[in-house]
Scaffold this motif. Structure first.
Motif, PDB file in Angstrom:
ATOM      1  N   CYS A  84       0.863  -1.149   0.029  1.00 53.40           N
ATOM      2  CA  CYS A  84      -0.006  -0.111  -0.187  1.00 53.40           C
ATOM      3  C   CYS A  84       0.735   1.385   0.055  1.00 53.40           C
ATOM      4  O   CYS A  84       0.477   2.098   0.654  1.00 53.40           O
ATOM      5  N   LEU A  92      -5.457   2.944  -3.070  1.00 54.07           N
ATOM      6  CA  LEU A  92      -5.365   1.752  -2.304  1.00 54.07           C
ATOM      7  C   LEU A  92      -4.780   1.988  -0.792  1.00 54.07           C
ATOM      8  O   LEU A  92      -5.301   1.471   0.074  1.00 54.07           O
ATOM      9  N   HIS A  93      -3.935   2.856  -0.678  1.00 54.22           N
ATOM     10  CA  HIS A  93      -3.265   3.072   0.463  1.00 54.22           C
ATOM     11  C   HIS A  93      -4.417   3.809   1.313  1.00 54.22           C
ATOM     12  O   HIS A  93      -4.711   3.620   2.480  1.00 54.22           O
TER      13      HIS A  93
END
Length: 451
Positions: A84, A92-93
């Protein structure tokens, strides 16, 4: 020119002082109550929903959830940080990091509930039980140099900065490359140090329940609130006197003992403030509908703190060692919130402080750092890879952030440049001067070198 520099430095120190004062007020009167509200709501919801008909199994379930999840998240920090990466996968992080915080917060509450309720189940809630619990916890933490970990908000603030978001510090700071040592360090940090911190909190809380207006809940809650606020404000103010005395002290047993004594006094304010807020919420916030009240404080505390970019302050993860930092850093409360954003903004906008961690606007994947070509033989090497300002006030929040008035008047010059960096920079400057004017116009904006 000297007057201008002095005036600018003095102005920055005044600005940082004002922001530090505001950070302290935010931490004491906003962030800490929200954190307490979350813990109070989540804990009491566990009492209501987690196997309420069998107290022992409920306790053991909480204990198992807390211990195994603590080990799991500590061992998973490396893969999570790689998968991530905010620079490569920002969406996504954002999704995984917030989900990680929400799950880990519940796990932390269960760890504390399991250890706390185990003591209550087997030893009762008398003052003798409380004194035994706090005595064992304080003594063992002092011997293992982990006493500083008893502190909680308002004495620390952890922003939701993406840099090292998933990092969980271990007590002995073992490297992941040394698998066996790192595993032992992780187990000791989560199982031993983390549980001993609960011993201290539980013992002090139980002792206060017995000694401070035991038959009058309202007076007991308000008494803790007043005592906690008074001690907290006094120790925050005392830093102005203590920090100058510690600036030149590096290491030593005396320094550790003084830090431990200071942190123990801070803890008295901490635990009383938590107990006061917790008790007042139980008394005044929908006492006839406790489940609704608990949902309000747990969900509301989490959402508001995340909106403040501060959800990580709820977490209790990792540990740091007493006396590990030089000078006054060990007693500075890491409550950097407004100062964190101010330093980031200043580093982006101040032309005299180039952003050495700038990313190329046209390239997403590689990380770039600026390599100024203006250095001459008489100029000092730039601190090219000094990422201190990028991570100030973040990580585990136990490390004190770099302060403007800690005795240093300029940025450190740590870099990846070798001793011949000045002559190399000079050669680069001479090579640039040989370019014709048309090439200079075409390449004037290309001052970044891929890492």
């Amino acid at each position: 020119m000297c007057l201008s520099r002095d005036s600018s430095g003095r102005g920055k120190r005044v600005c940082m002082g004002i922001l530090g004062f505001m950070d302290s007020l935010l931490s004491i009167f906003i962030f800490a109550p929200l954190v307490v509200g979350y813990w109070r709501g989540c804990w009491q919801l566990m009492d209501h929903y987690l196997l309420p008909n069998n107290k022992l199994i409920s306790i053991m379930t909480s204990l198992a959830i807390g211990l195994f999840s603590g080990l799991f998240f500590c061992l998973l920090q490396g893969p999570l940080g790689t998968l991530c990466d905010n620079d490569k996968r920002p969406r996504l992080h954002l999704l995984v990091s917030r989900l990680y915080t929400m799950i880990y917060c519940v796990c932390c509450v269960n760890h504390w509930r399991g250890v706390w309720a185990t003591w209550d189940f087997y030893t009762g809630t008398s003052w003798q039980s409380g004194a035994t619990s706090v005595g064992i916890g304080l003594l063992t933490l002092a011997i293992t140099r982990g006493l500083k970990n008893i502190l909680a908000p308002p004495f620390l603030v952890v922003t939701d900065h993406p840099e090292e978001y998933f990092k969980v510090p271990t007590l002995f700071n073992a490297k992941r490359e040394r698998c066996g040592y790192f595993l032992l360090d992780t187990v000791f940090t989560v199982v031993v140090t983390g549980s001993l911190v609960v011993f201290v909190w539980r013992g002090t809380w139980v002792f206060l329940d017995v000694m401070l207006f035991p038959d009058q809940a309202i007076y007991s809650a308000w008494g803790s609130m007043v005592l906690g606020m008074t001690v907290t404000l006094l120790v925050f103010a005392a830093q102005l006197l203590i920090i100058p005395c510690f600036k030149k002290i590096r290491k030593g047993l005396g320094k550790i003992l003084i830090e431990d004594a200071y942190h123990t006094i801070c803890f008295i304010g901490d635990v009383n403030m938590w107990r006061g807020v917790w008790g007042l919420l139980n008394i005044y916030l929908l006492p006839e509908m406790p489940v609704v009240s608990n949902f309000i404080t747990s969900i509301g505390g989490m959402v508001i703190l995340m909106c403040f970019y501060n959800g990580n302050s709820i977490l209790v993860r990792g540990a740091v060692m007493d006396g590990a930092e030089d000078g006054c850093k060990g007693i500075i409360f890491p409550t950097h919130y407004l100062r964190h954003f101010y330093k980031q903004n200043r580093n982006r906008n101040d032309p005299q402080r180039p952003d050495y961690w700038a990313r190329d606007e046209d390239v997403r994947s590689p990380l770039h750092i600026t390599a100024p070509l203006e250095a001459t033989i008489t100029s000092k090497a730039n601190g090219v890879c000094d990422g201190r300002s990028f991570t100030d006030g973040f990580n585990d929040a136990y490390r004190s952030a770099y302060d403007e008035d800690d005795g240093r008047t300029s940025r450190p010059t740590s870099s990846f440049l070798n001793p011949d960096a000045v002559s190399t920079a000079a050669r680069l400057s001479m090579a640039r001067n040989r370019l014709d004017s048309s090439d200079l116009d075409a390449r004037a904006h290309q001052t970044e070198t891929p890492l």
